[in-house]
Design a protein around this motif. Structure first.
Motif, PDB file in Angstrom:
ATOM      1  N   MET A   1     -34.149  82.569  36.635  1.00 43.52           N
ATOM      2  CA  MET A   1     -34.793  81.493  36.092  1.00 43.52           C
ATOM      3  C   MET A   1     -33.624  80.323  35.446  1.00 43.52           C
ATOM      4  N   PRO A   2     -33.937  78.982  35.991  1.00 47.95           N
ATOM      5  CA  PRO A   2     -32.662  77.927  35.874  1.00 47.95           C
ATOM      6  C   PRO A   2     -32.424  77.839  34.409  1.00 47.95           C
ATOM      7  N   ALA A   3     -31.177  77.983  33.954  1.00 46.46           N
ATOM      8  CA  ALA A   3     -30.827  77.457  32.622  1.00 46.46           C
ATOM      9  C   ALA A   3     -30.092  76.190  32.384  1.00 46.46           C
ATOM     10  N   THR A   4     -29.545  75.690  33.833  1.00 45.18           N
ATOM     11  CA  THR A   4     -29.039  74.282  33.752  1.00 45.18           C
ATOM     12  C   THR A   4     -29.862  73.294  34.861  1.00 45.18           C
ATOM     13  N   PRO A   5     -29.247  72.220  34.983  1.00 41.90           N
ATOM     14  CA  PRO A   5     -30.046  71.388  35.952  1.00 41.90           C
ATOM     15  C   PRO A   5     -29.545  71.557  37.423  1.00 41.90           C
ATOM     16  N   ALA A   6     -28.533  72.558  37.554  1.00 46.64           N
ATOM     17  CA  ALA A   6     -27.821  72.865  38.774  1.00 46.64           C
ATOM     18  C   ALA A   6     -28.867  73.511  39.819  1.00 46.64           C
ATOM     19  N   THR A   7     -28.571  73.181  40.935  1.00 51.50           N
ATOM     20  CA  THR A   7     -29.347  73.904  41.948  1.00 51.50           C
ATOM     21  C   THR A   7     -29.530  75.700  41.811  1.00 51.50           C
ATOM     22  N   PHE A   8     -28.027  76.067  41.700  1.00 50.84           N
ATOM     23  CA  PHE A   8     -27.858  77.294  41.357  1.00 50.84           C
ATOM     24  C   PHE A   8     -27.294  77.670  39.897  1.00 50.84           C
ATOM     25  N   ASP A   9     -27.724  78.715  39.299  1.00 50.08           N
ATOM     26  CA  ASP A   9     -27.051  78.819  38.198  1.00 50.08           C
ATOM     27  C   ASP A   9     -27.422  80.502  37.536  1.00 50.08           C
ATOM     28  N   MET A  10     -26.504  81.024  37.104  1.00 49.96           N
ATOM     29  CA  MET A  10     -26.577  82.559  36.681  1.00 49.96           C
ATOM     30  C   MET A  10     -25.591  82.978  35.908  1.00 49.96           C
ATOM     31  N   GLY A  11     -25.833  83.935  34.918  1.00 49.96           N
ATOM     32  CA  GLY A  11     -24.567  84.526  34.314  1.00 49.96           C
ATOM     33  C   GLY A  11     -25.006  85.360  33.261  1.00 49.96           C
ATOM     34  N   VAL A  12     -23.999  85.723  32.126  1.00 51.18           N
ATOM     35  CA  VAL A  12     -24.472  86.734  31.174  1.00 51.18           C
ATOM     36  C   VAL A  12     -24.086  86.142  30.100  1.00 51.18           C
ATOM     37  N   LEU A  13     -24.927  86.117  29.023  1.00 48.43           N
ATOM     38  CA  LEU A  13     -24.305  85.745  27.456  1.00 48.43           C
ATOM     39  C   LEU A  13     -24.130  87.139  26.916  1.00 48.43           C
TER      40      LEU A  13
ATOM     41  N   ALA B   1     -27.491  80.129  23.312  1.00 46.77           N
ATOM     42  CA  ALA B   1     -27.579  79.432  24.845  1.00 46.77           C
ATOM     43  C   ALA B   1     -27.231  77.973  24.565  1.00 46.77           C
ATOM     44  N   ARG B   2     -28.050  77.610  23.501  1.00 48.37           N
ATOM     45  CA  ARG B   2     -27.821  76.280  23.163  1.00 48.37           C
ATOM     46  C   ARG B   2     -26.290  75.911  22.842  1.00 48.37           C
ATOM     47  N   ALA B   3     -25.755  76.924  22.067  1.00 47.35           N
ATOM     48  CA  ALA B   3     -24.175  76.619  21.758  1.00 47.35           C
ATOM     49  C   ALA B   3     -23.277  76.420  23.152  1.00 47.35           C
ATOM     50  N   PHE B   4     -23.757  77.013  24.059  1.00 46.18           N
ATOM     51  CA  PHE B   4     -23.103  76.969  25.673  1.00 46.18           C
ATOM     52  C   PHE B   4     -23.370  76.024  26.360  1.00 46.18           C
ATOM     53  N   GLY B   5     -24.497  75.125  25.942  1.00 46.42           N
ATOM     54  CA  GLY B   5     -24.821  73.955  26.736  1.00 46.42           C
ATOM     55  C   GLY B   5     -25.936  74.552  27.778  1.00 46.42           C
ATOM     56  N   LEU B   6     -26.887  75.811  27.463  1.00 42.77           N
ATOM     57  CA  LEU B   6     -27.718  76.098  28.671  1.00 42.77           C
ATOM     58  C   LEU B   6     -29.123  76.032  27.739  1.00 42.77           C
ATOM     59  N   ALA B   7     -29.885  75.838  28.550  1.00 40.88           N
ATOM     60  CA  ALA B   7     -31.381  75.961  28.102  1.00 40.88           C
ATOM     61  C   ALA B   7     -31.768  76.677  27.013  1.00 40.88           C
ATOM     62  N   ASP B   8     -32.361  76.542  25.903  1.00 39.09           N
ATOM     63  CA  ASP B   8     -32.595  77.093  25.001  1.00 39.09           C
ATOM     64  C   ASP B   8     -34.068  77.460  24.838  1.00 39.09           C
ATOM     65  N   ASP B   9     -34.824  77.717  26.104  1.00 35.89           N
ATOM     66  CA  ASP B   9     -35.838  78.272  26.233  1.00 35.89           C
ATOM     67  C   ASP B   9     -36.061  79.770  26.260  1.00 35.89           C
ATOM     68  N   GLY B  10     -36.113  80.620  25.177  1.00 33.47           N
ATOM     69  CA  GLY B  10     -36.063  81.920  25.296  1.00 33.47           C
ATOM     70  C   GLY B  10     -36.740  82.633  26.311  1.00 33.47           C
ATOM     71  N   ALA B  11     -37.767  82.205  27.037  1.00 32.59           N
ATOM     72  CA  ALA B  11     -38.275  82.870  28.092  1.00 32.59           C
ATOM     73  C   ALA B  11     -37.502  82.857  29.438  1.00 32.59           C
ATOM     74  N   ILE B  12     -36.327  82.010  29.516  1.00 34.80           N
ATOM     75  CA  ILE B  12     -35.485  82.092  30.674  1.00 34.80           C
ATOM     76  C   ILE B  12     -34.709  83.488  30.459  1.00 34.80           C
ATOM     77  N   TYR B  13     -34.283  83.839  29.613  1.00 38.72           N
ATOM     78  CA  TYR B  13     -33.537  85.035  29.179  1.00 38.72           C
ATOM     79  C   TYR B  13     -34.129  86.367  29.135  1.00 38.72           C
ATOM     80  N   ARG B  14     -33.494  87.464  29.775  1.00 31.73           N
ATOM     81  CA  ARG B  14     -34.165  88.814  29.419  1.00 31.73           C
ATOM     82  C   ARG B  14     -33.090  89.716  28.980  1.00 31.73           C
TER      83      ARG B  14
END
Length: 109
Positions: A81-93, A7-20
């Protein structure tokens, strides 16, 4: 690599609780959704078949590797769960044996 490192490498929040962790079918649904629909207003950006084809091309980069999928949303893409400062964001790692990939979309209202 761990989820937080990817997540950090791609500029996303690095809080593991965001991702499942998700399975490949759920990853397919999320990827197709973020490619073919505007996140703010659900307007069509491209056809489902075009989005599916792009996702297949992306996943071809991981042929022959065991992969793990993680996301900040579920298959229905109705909450996240927001992973960026944008209003909406979602995706797949996608975390493979020797490489990682990111399909992430941000949108503003």
């Amino acid at each position: 690599m761990s989820v937080t490192e990817v997540a950090r490498a791609f500029g996303l929040a690095d809080d593991g609780a965001i991702y499942r962790s998700i399975g490949s079918l759920e990853a397919n649904k999320i990827a197709t959704h973020v490619l073919c629909s505007d996140l703010a207003y659900s307007l069509e950006i491209m056809s489902v078949s075009e989005a599916t084809d792009l996702w297949r091309q992306f996943m071809a980069l991981f042929d022959g590797q065991d992969v793990v999928f993680v996301s900040n949303t579920g298959a229905e893409c109705d909450s996240w769960m927001p992973a960026t400062p944008a209003t909406f964001d979602m995706g797949v790692l996608v975390i493979g044996t020797t490489k990682a990939g990111c399909l992430w979309v941000e949108d503003e209202d």
